[in-house]
Design a protein around this motif. Structure first.
Motif, PDB file in Angstrom:
ATOM      1  N   MET A  14     -28.346 -19.096 -84.741  1.00  8.91           N
ATOM      2  CA  MET A  14     -26.949 -19.006 -84.678  1.00  8.91           C
ATOM      3  C   MET A  14     -26.651 -17.830 -85.573  1.00  8.91           C
ATOM      4  SD  MET A  14     -24.187 -19.732 -83.445  1.00  8.91           S
ATOM      5  CE  MET A  14     -24.074 -21.177 -82.578  1.00  8.91           C
ATOM      6  N   ASN A  33     -31.842 -14.047 -95.732  1.00 10.01           N
ATOM      7  CA  ASN A  33     -32.206 -15.384 -95.227  1.00 10.01           C
ATOM      8  C   ASN A  33     -33.382 -15.903 -96.098  1.00 10.01           C
ATOM      9  OD1 ASN A  33     -32.143 -17.416 -93.123  1.00 10.01           O
ATOM     10  ND2 ASN A  33     -34.254 -16.944 -92.734  1.00 10.01           N
ATOM     11  N   ARG A  34     -33.641 -17.072 -96.298  1.00  4.39           N
ATOM     12  CA  ARG A  34     -34.680 -17.876 -97.212  1.00  4.39           C
ATOM     13  C   ARG A  34     -35.958 -17.504 -96.627  1.00  4.39           C
ATOM     14  NH1 ARG A  34     -35.234 -24.126 -97.271  1.00  4.39           N
ATOM     15  NH2 ARG A  34     -35.476 -23.810 -95.096  1.00  4.39           N
ATOM     16  N   THR A  35     -35.993 -17.374 -95.448  1.00  2.00           N
ATOM     17  CA  THR A  35     -37.608 -16.853 -94.849  1.00  2.00           C
ATOM     18  C   THR A  35     -36.999 -15.216 -94.672  1.00  2.00           C
ATOM     19  OG1 THR A  35     -37.755 -19.174 -94.019  1.00  2.00           O
ATOM     20  CG2 THR A  35     -39.215 -17.098 -93.166  1.00  2.00           C
ATOM     21  N   LYS A  38     -37.192 -13.274 -91.103  1.00  3.25           N
ATOM     22  CA  LYS A  38     -36.327 -13.536 -90.001  1.00  3.25           C
ATOM     23  C   LYS A  38     -35.152 -12.197 -89.903  1.00  3.25           C
ATOM     24  CE  LYS A  38     -36.633 -18.546 -89.575  1.00  3.25           C
ATOM     25  NZ  LYS A  38     -36.208 -19.669 -89.408  1.00  3.25           N
ATOM     26  N   LEU A  67     -25.778 -22.008 -92.060  1.00  2.49           N
ATOM     27  CA  LEU A  67     -26.958 -22.771 -92.687  1.00  2.49           C
ATOM     28  C   LEU A  67     -26.786 -24.079 -92.037  1.00  2.49           C
ATOM     29  CD1 LEU A  67     -26.050 -21.756 -96.342  1.00  2.49           C
ATOM     30  CD2 LEU A  67     -28.120 -20.910 -94.892  1.00  2.49           C
ATOM     31  N   THR A  68     -27.782 -24.840 -92.141  1.00  3.18           N
ATOM     32  CA  THR A  68     -28.284 -26.080 -91.375  1.00  3.18           C
ATOM     33  C   THR A  68     -26.844 -26.918 -91.806  1.00  3.18           C
ATOM     34  OG1 THR A  68     -30.684 -25.976 -91.425  1.00  3.18           O
ATOM     35  CG2 THR A  68     -29.624 -27.897 -90.944  1.00  3.18           C
ATOM     36  N   ASP A  75     -27.999 -25.150-102.148  1.00  2.00           N
ATOM     37  CA  ASP A  75     -29.334 -24.535-102.698  1.00  2.00           C
ATOM     38  C   ASP A  75     -29.198 -23.070-102.682  1.00  2.00           C
ATOM     39  OD1 ASP A  75     -30.212 -27.080-102.531  1.00  2.00           O
ATOM     40  OD2 ASP A  75     -31.444 -27.049-100.650  1.00  2.00           O
ATOM     41  N   SER A  94     -22.510 -26.493 -89.847  1.00  2.00           N
ATOM     42  CA  SER A  94     -22.056 -27.962 -89.356  1.00  2.00           C
ATOM     43  C   SER A  94     -22.017 -28.871 -90.674  1.00  2.00           C
ATOM     44  CB  SER A  94     -22.624 -28.534 -88.285  1.00  2.00           C
ATOM     45  OG  SER A  94     -22.480 -29.908 -88.138  1.00  2.00           O
TER      46      SER A  94
HETATM   47  P1  NDP Z   1     -31.210 -23.799 -88.153  1.00  2.00           P
HETATM   48  O1  NDP Z   1     -31.098 -24.818 -88.764  1.00  2.00           O
HETATM   49  O2  NDP Z   1     -31.988 -23.439 -87.058  1.00  2.00           O
HETATM   50  O3  NDP Z   1     -31.037 -22.638 -89.215  1.00  2.00           O
HETATM   51  C1  NDP Z   1     -30.449 -22.677 -90.250  1.00  2.00           C
HETATM   52  C2  NDP Z   1     -30.381 -21.799 -91.356  1.00  2.00           C
HETATM   53  O4  NDP Z   1     -30.273 -22.371 -92.553  1.00  2.00           O
HETATM   54  C3  NDP Z   1     -31.921 -21.023 -91.473  1.00  2.00           C
HETATM   55  O5  NDP Z   1     -31.537 -19.643 -91.834  1.00  2.00           O
HETATM   56  C4  NDP Z   1     -32.514 -21.725 -92.713  1.00  2.00           C
HETATM   57  O6  NDP Z   1     -33.322 -20.815 -93.197  1.00  2.00           O
HETATM   58  C5  NDP Z   1     -31.241 -22.123 -93.530  1.00  2.00           C
HETATM   59  N1  NDP Z   1     -31.573 -23.102 -94.563  1.00  2.00           N
HETATM   60  C6  NDP Z   1     -31.590 -24.607 -94.184  1.00  2.00           C
HETATM   61  N2  NDP Z   1     -31.794 -25.364 -95.215  1.00  2.00           N
HETATM   62  C7  NDP Z   1     -31.916 -24.354 -96.290  1.00  2.00           C
HETATM   63  C8  NDP Z   1     -32.154 -24.398 -97.470  1.00  2.00           C
HETATM   64  N3  NDP Z   1     -32.094 -25.899 -98.146  1.00  2.00           N
HETATM   65  N4  NDP Z   1     -32.097 -23.293 -98.210  1.00  2.00           N
HETATM   66  C9  NDP Z   1     -31.981 -22.281 -97.572  1.00  2.00           C
HETATM   67  N5  NDP Z   1     -31.891 -22.029 -96.539  1.00  2.00           N
HETATM   68  C10 NDP Z   1     -31.645 -23.027 -95.611  1.00  2.00           C
HETATM   69  O7  NDP Z   1     -29.482 -23.803 -87.491  1.00  2.00           O
HETATM   70  P2  NDP Z   1     -28.928 -22.749 -86.366  1.00  2.00           P
HETATM   71  O8  NDP Z   1     -29.078 -21.227 -86.682  1.00  2.00           O
HETATM   72  O9  NDP Z   1     -29.097 -23.230 -85.148  1.00  2.00           O
HETATM   73  O10 NDP Z   1     -27.522 -23.021 -86.649  1.00  2.00           O
HETATM   74  C11 NDP Z   1     -26.772 -23.044 -87.788  1.00  2.00           C
HETATM   75  C12 NDP Z   1     -25.582 -23.676 -87.953  1.00  2.00           C
HETATM   76  O11 NDP Z   1     -24.567 -23.462 -86.738  1.00  2.00           O
HETATM   77  C13 NDP Z   1     -25.948 -25.425 -87.908  1.00  2.00           C
HETATM   78  O12 NDP Z   1     -25.025 -26.039 -88.883  1.00  2.00           O
HETATM   79  C14 NDP Z   1     -25.443 -25.746 -86.723  1.00  2.00           C
HETATM   80  O13 NDP Z   1     -25.167 -27.073 -86.386  1.00  2.00           O
HETATM   81  C15 NDP Z   1     -24.528 -24.792 -86.102  1.00  2.00           C
HETATM   82  N6  NDP Z   1     -24.547 -24.527 -84.771  1.00  2.00           N
HETATM   83  C16 NDP Z   1     -25.509 -24.239 -83.921  1.00  2.00           C
HETATM   84  C17 NDP Z   1     -25.533 -24.192 -82.511  1.00  2.00           C
HETATM   85  C18 NDP Z   1     -26.964 -24.123 -81.803  1.00  2.00           C
HETATM   86  O14 NDP Z   1     -26.931 -23.962 -80.532  1.00  2.00           O
HETATM   87  N7  NDP Z   1     -27.930 -23.360 -82.696  1.00  2.00           N
HETATM   88  C19 NDP Z   1     -24.359 -24.516 -81.658  1.00  2.00           C
HETATM   89  C20 NDP Z   1     -23.289 -24.547 -82.502  1.00  2.00           C
HETATM   90  C21 NDP Z   1     -23.230 -24.979 -83.999  1.00  2.00           C
HETATM   91  P3  NDP Z   1     -35.021 -20.762 -92.864  1.00  2.00           P
HETATM   92  O15 NDP Z   1     -35.090 -19.529 -92.051  1.00  2.00           O
HETATM   93  O16 NDP Z   1     -35.720 -20.158 -93.975  1.00  2.00           O
HETATM   94  O17 NDP Z   1     -35.417 -21.997 -92.448  1.00  2.00           O
END
Ligand code: NDP
Length: 288
Positions: A14, A33-35, A38, A67-68, A75, A94
């Protein structure tokens, strides 16, 4: 006029789509981004990779978070909290309404403004017509950034309460996941009987187009009226039993229709068999 610069933190599917949409629309974009890898494809398209979260926050007033969940926000931003002052966090992650409210209070304690968002479309729809996002939080901040946020999706401002966008989003997710699971269950039942997803597609799209029923029952439900004039819960119980039996006869898992049947039967046991199935709202709304 030069386009508003924006920082995007979180580059899952997203956040990556969002940073890409900002780049497509000539907004200067800083990403973190943490990773870190990407961000490579976005850097190749002109985004600036911030080496630290502090640098990402320092780069721009407008900071989009994808973020997730909110725990990930703490964090990521917690260790950089001193850099939050004066930032406007548009949190498109979300989580629950209560988490959104707590997140807004946390941001305020660090001198930042927090707008909650709930994105209603998958990543391929970002930047495309027809997409929409709920927003809530301070109206002035929303109005200031509305045009920039429109690059991502259409906007639907729900009010000042930071929990509202999260609430509307979770209401949508409630309907989405339950409906999609009903589709997957029907596909499993179809597959057990030699019917492919492709063959069922026209019937599935028709069955899940529930507009007629939603519009027919909405005013009655708001009025607390559940007459059994067009459907009776007792008929619904028999109908769901047929689905559960067909599932078991086909030799597959019946947990989903069994759960539906359990709720229908509770309504019947409560004496609502002669009312519409919509009387189940009273069962579902009961505090437990
Ligand atoms: P992902 O869970 O695939 O990615 C989320 C991001 O959060 C990544 O950049 C990840 O970093 C980061 N992250 C998660 N935990 C941590 C942590 N503890 N510390 C640092 N970074 C963290 O989610 P999406 O990109 O798919 O979605 C993002 C948001 O949008 C979510 O809340 C989702 O519910 C919402 N959403 C998503 C949709 C979809 O279809 N994808 C549709 C509508 C809403 P890293 O890359 O390092 O893992």
């Amino acid at each position: 006029m030069s386009k508003q610069p924006v920082t995007v933190i979180g580059l899952g599917p997203m956040g990556s789509a969002m940073a890409g949409a900002f780049l497509d629309n000539d907004h200067p974009v800083t990403v973190w981004n943490r990773t870190a890898g990407k961000a490579d494809h976005l850097v190749a398209r002109g985004a600036v990779r911030a080496d630290t979260v502090q640098a990402a926050l320092a780069a721009n007033e407008l900071v989009v978070l994808s973020l997730t969940d909110y725990a990930a926000m703490y964090d990521v931003l917690g260790p950089a909290a001193t850099a939050l002052s004066g930032r406007v966090l548009v949190n498109l992650s979300s989580d629950t309404p209560d988490q959104a409210r707590a997140g807004a209070r946390w941001a305020a304690r660090h001198g930042a403004t927090h707008l909650t968002g709930g994105v209603l479309v998958p990543p391929p729809w970002i930047g495309k017509p027809g997409a929409s996002t709920f927003y809530s939080g301070p109206r002035q901040a929303f109005e200031t950034y509305r045009e920039t946020l429109m690059v991502l999706t259409g906007t639907d401002y729900r009010g000042d309460d930071p929990g509202l966008a999260a609430l509307y989003y979770q209401l949508n997710m409630d309907m989405f996941w339950t409906s999609m699971l009903s589709w997957l269950h029907a596909l499993a039942l179809a597959r057990a009987n030699g019917i492919t997803a492709k063959e069922l597609l026209p019937y599935a799209t028709s069955a899940l187009d529930l507009r007629y029923f939603l519009e027919f029952y909405t005013d009655r439900i708001d009025a607390g009226e559940h007459p059994g004039d067009v459907d009776r819960l007792a008929m619904g119980v028999a109908s769901v039993e047929h689905v559960a039996h067909t599932t078991r006869d086909s030799g597959i898992d019946s947990a989903l229709p069994d759960a539906v049947l359990e709720i229908f039967r509770r309504g019947q046991d409560a004496g609502r068999g002669g009312d519409s199935f919509t009387s189940l709202i009273d069962i579902l709304a009961a505090r437990r």
